[in-house]
Design a protein around this motif. Structure first.
Motif, PDB file in Angstrom:
ATOM      1  N   HIS A  33       5.781  -6.356  20.238  1.00 38.48           N
ATOM      2  CA  HIS A  33       6.336  -6.761  18.940  1.00 38.48           C
ATOM      3  C   HIS A  33       5.216  -7.257  18.019  1.00 38.48           C
ATOM      4  CE1 HIS A  33      10.524  -6.119  19.854  1.00 38.48           C
ATOM      5  NE2 HIS A  33      10.367  -6.762  21.000  1.00 38.48           N
ATOM      6  N   LEU A  34       4.264  -7.985  18.586  1.00 30.80           N
ATOM      7  CA  LEU A  34       3.116  -8.428  17.792  1.00 30.80           C
ATOM      8  C   LEU A  34       2.327  -7.217  17.296  1.00 30.80           C
ATOM      9  CD1 LEU A  34       1.265 -10.630  16.649  1.00 30.80           C
ATOM     10  CD2 LEU A  34       0.117 -10.700  18.887  1.00 30.80           C
ATOM     11  N   ASP A  35       2.134  -6.231  18.141  1.00 30.83           N
ATOM     12  CA  ASP A  35       1.443  -5.006  17.748  1.00 30.83           C
ATOM     13  C   ASP A  35       2.180  -4.337  16.590  1.00 30.83           C
ATOM     14  OD1 ASP A  35      -0.486  -2.930  17.867  1.00 30.83           O
ATOM     15  OD2 ASP A  35       0.733  -1.794  19.295  1.00 30.83           O
ATOM     16  N   SER A  36       3.501  -4.271  16.667  1.00 27.57           N
ATOM     17  CA  SER A  36       4.289  -3.678  15.579  1.00 27.57           C
ATOM     18  C   SER A  36       4.106  -4.457  14.281  1.00 27.57           C
ATOM     19  CB  SER A  36       5.774  -3.637  15.946  1.00 27.57           C
ATOM     20  OG  SER A  36       5.988  -2.765  17.022  1.00 27.57           O
ATOM     21  N   MET A  37       4.071  -5.774  14.383  1.00 26.80           N
ATOM     22  CA  MET A  37       3.845  -6.601  13.199  1.00 26.80           C
ATOM     23  C   MET A  37       2.473  -6.285  12.597  1.00 26.80           C
ATOM     24  SD  MET A  37       3.543 -10.740  12.802  1.00 26.80           S
ATOM     25  CE  MET A  37       5.033 -11.067  13.664  1.00 26.80           C
ATOM     26  N   LEU A  38       1.482  -6.139  13.445  1.00 25.25           N
ATOM     27  CA  LEU A  38       0.131  -5.857  12.963  1.00 25.25           C
ATOM     28  C   LEU A  38       0.021  -4.452  12.370  1.00 25.25           C
ATOM     29  CD1 LEU A  38      -1.883  -7.661  15.756  1.00 25.25           C
ATOM     30  CD2 LEU A  38      -1.593  -8.401  13.375  1.00 25.25           C
ATOM     31  N   ILE A  39       0.786  -3.512  12.879  1.00 25.78           N
ATOM     32  CA  ILE A  39       0.824  -2.169  12.282  1.00 25.78           C
ATOM     33  C   ILE A  39       1.393  -2.275  10.864  1.00 25.78           C
ATOM     34  CG2 ILE A  39       1.967   0.084  12.379  1.00 25.78           C
ATOM     35  CD1 ILE A  39       1.737  -0.150  15.483  1.00 25.78           C
ATOM     36  N   GLY A  40       2.433  -3.083  10.684  1.00 29.40           N
ATOM     37  CA  GLY A  40       2.983  -3.308   9.355  1.00 29.40           C
ATOM     38  C   GLY A  40       1.979  -3.977   8.430  1.00 29.40           C
ATOM     39  N   TYR A  41       1.238  -4.931   8.965  1.00 27.62           N
ATOM     40  CA  TYR A  41       0.187  -5.610   8.193  1.00 27.62           C
ATOM     41  C   TYR A  41      -0.841  -4.578   7.731  1.00 27.62           C
ATOM     42  CZ  TYR A  41      -3.331  -9.201   7.091  1.00 27.62           C
ATOM     43  OH  TYR A  41      -4.246  -9.995   6.458  1.00 27.62           O
ATOM     44  N   ARG A  42      -1.252  -3.701   8.648  1.00 23.32           N
ATOM     45  CA  ARG A  42      -2.240  -2.664   8.323  1.00 23.32           C
ATOM     46  C   ARG A  42      -1.695  -1.716   7.267  1.00 23.32           C
ATOM     47  NH1 ARG A  42      -6.372  -0.415   6.825  1.00 23.32           N
ATOM     48  NH2 ARG A  42      -7.390   1.193   8.005  1.00 23.32           N
ATOM     49  N   ALA A  43      -0.432  -1.354   7.381  1.00 20.85           N
ATOM     50  CA  ALA A  43       0.173  -0.466   6.388  1.00 20.85           C
ATOM     51  C   ALA A  43       0.178  -1.135   5.013  1.00 20.85           C
ATOM     52  CB  ALA A  43       1.596  -0.098   6.809  1.00 20.85           C
ATOM     53  N   ALA A  44       0.514  -2.416   4.960  1.00 23.35           N
ATOM     54  CA  ALA A  44       0.504  -3.142   3.691  1.00 23.35           C
ATOM     55  C   ALA A  44      -0.908  -3.201   3.108  1.00 23.35           C
ATOM     56  CB  ALA A  44       1.068  -4.545   3.880  1.00 23.35           C
ATOM     57  N   MET A  45      -1.906  -3.368   3.973  1.00 27.17           N
ATOM     58  CA  MET A  45      -3.299  -3.353   3.509  1.00 27.17           C
ATOM     59  C   MET A  45      -3.607  -2.026   2.818  1.00 27.17           C
ATOM     60  SD  MET A  45      -5.346  -5.090   6.724  1.00 27.17           S
ATOM     61  CE  MET A  45      -6.872  -4.291   6.272  1.00 27.17           C
ATOM     62  N   SER A  46      -3.190  -0.932   3.428  1.00 27.76           N
ATOM     63  CA  SER A  46      -3.460   0.393   2.872  1.00 27.76           C
ATOM     64  C   SER A  46      -2.737   0.605   1.553  1.00 27.76           C
ATOM     65  CB  SER A  46      -3.052   1.483   3.867  1.00 27.76           C
ATOM     66  OG  SER A  46      -3.856   1.432   5.006  1.00 27.76           O
ATOM     67  N   VAL A  47      -1.473   0.234   1.513  1.00 28.29           N
ATOM     68  CA  VAL A  47      -0.679   0.408   0.296  1.00 28.29           C
ATOM     69  C   VAL A  47      -1.283  -0.364  -0.873  1.00 28.29           C
ATOM     70  CG1 VAL A  47       1.554  -0.187  -0.758  1.00 28.29           C
ATOM     71  CG2 VAL A  47       1.487   0.950   1.465  1.00 28.29           C
ATOM     72  N   HIS A  48      -1.784  -1.557  -0.587  1.00 26.84           N
ATOM     73  CA  HIS A  48      -2.300  -2.422  -1.647  1.00 26.84           C
ATOM     74  C   HIS A  48      -3.816  -2.353  -1.819  1.00 26.84           C
ATOM     75  CE1 HIS A  48       1.598  -4.147  -2.466  1.00 26.84           C
ATOM     76  NE2 HIS A  48       1.785  -4.220  -1.162  1.00 26.84           N
ATOM     77  N   GLY A  49      -4.463  -1.432  -1.100  1.00 31.38           N
ATOM     78  CA  GLY A  49      -5.896  -1.239  -1.249  1.00 31.38           C
ATOM     79  C   GLY A  49      -6.734  -2.427  -0.813  1.00 31.38           C
ATOM     80  N   VAL A  50      -6.264  -3.143   0.196  1.00 26.33           N
ATOM     81  CA  VAL A  50      -6.985  -4.312   0.696  1.00 26.33           C
ATOM     82  C   VAL A  50      -7.981  -3.872   1.757  1.00 26.33           C
ATOM     83  CG1 VAL A  50      -6.744  -6.503   1.935  1.00 26.33           C
ATOM     84  CG2 VAL A  50      -5.056  -5.852   0.206  1.00 26.33           C
ATOM     85  N   ASP A  51      -9.200  -4.343   1.627  1.00 22.28           N
ATOM     86  CA  ASP A  51     -10.240  -4.043   2.607  1.00 22.28           C
ATOM     87  C   ASP A  51     -10.635  -5.352   3.284  1.00 22.28           C
ATOM     88  OD1 ASP A  51     -12.220  -2.703   4.048  1.00 22.28           O
ATOM     89  OD2 ASP A  51     -13.718  -3.037   2.485  1.00 22.28           O
ATOM     90  N   GLU A  52     -10.300  -5.493   4.547  1.00 22.88           N
ATOM     91  CA  GLU A  52     -10.675  -6.692   5.294  1.00 22.88           C
ATOM     92  C   GLU A  52     -11.001  -6.305   6.726  1.00 22.88           C
ATOM     93  OE1 GLU A  52      -7.052  -9.067   7.275  1.00 22.88           O
ATOM     94  OE2 GLU A  52      -6.838  -8.984   5.113  1.00 22.88           O
TER      95      GLU A  52
END
Length: 116
Positions: A33-52
């Motif tokens: 479940h934590l992995d799924s949350m982090l996949i969502g975090y990564r997707a949000a990074m991509s959508v919003h052009g965040v580089d971290e």
């Protein structure tokens, strides 16, 4: 002391918050479940052009944390970090979420050492 979401700077801050109260953030303290949350975090990074610095799943590549874990364990695995750590925790008789944070602390320490 817990912080508000708007006070967090990156995924490392988020994971530090999850560590404080994993039962609130991660259903059943499941690393999958934590992995799924982090996949969502990564997707949000991509959508919003965040580089971290994001040590988990990278599209089309093995993540830095997966590479580190395989090197630590001395073998390659296609299972992904969540399943690997859950299996290791079960064998050791320790909660998987605790083992994850212990390993993630080691990973971050190794990265800091390598950056010196």
């Amino acid at each position: 002391m817990p912080r508000q979401l708007h006070e967090l700077q990156d995924v490392h801050d988020l994971l530090d918050e999850i560590r404080l109260r994993p039962g609130i953030w991660v259903r059943g303290s499941s690393l999958q479940h934590l992995d799924s949350m982090l996949i969502g975090y990564r997707a949000a990074m991509s959508v919003h052009g965040v580089d971290e610095d994001f040590p988990f799943r990278a599209p089309g590549a093995v993540s830095p944390f997966d590479q580190w874990l395989c090197h630590r364990n001395g073998y390659e695995s296609s299972l992904g970090w969540a399943i690997q750590i859950e299996r290791e925790a079960e064998e050791a008789g320790t909660p998987a979420i605790e083992l994850f944070f212990s390993l993630f602390d080691q990973y971050r320490a190794d990265r800091r050492e390598a950056a010196r």
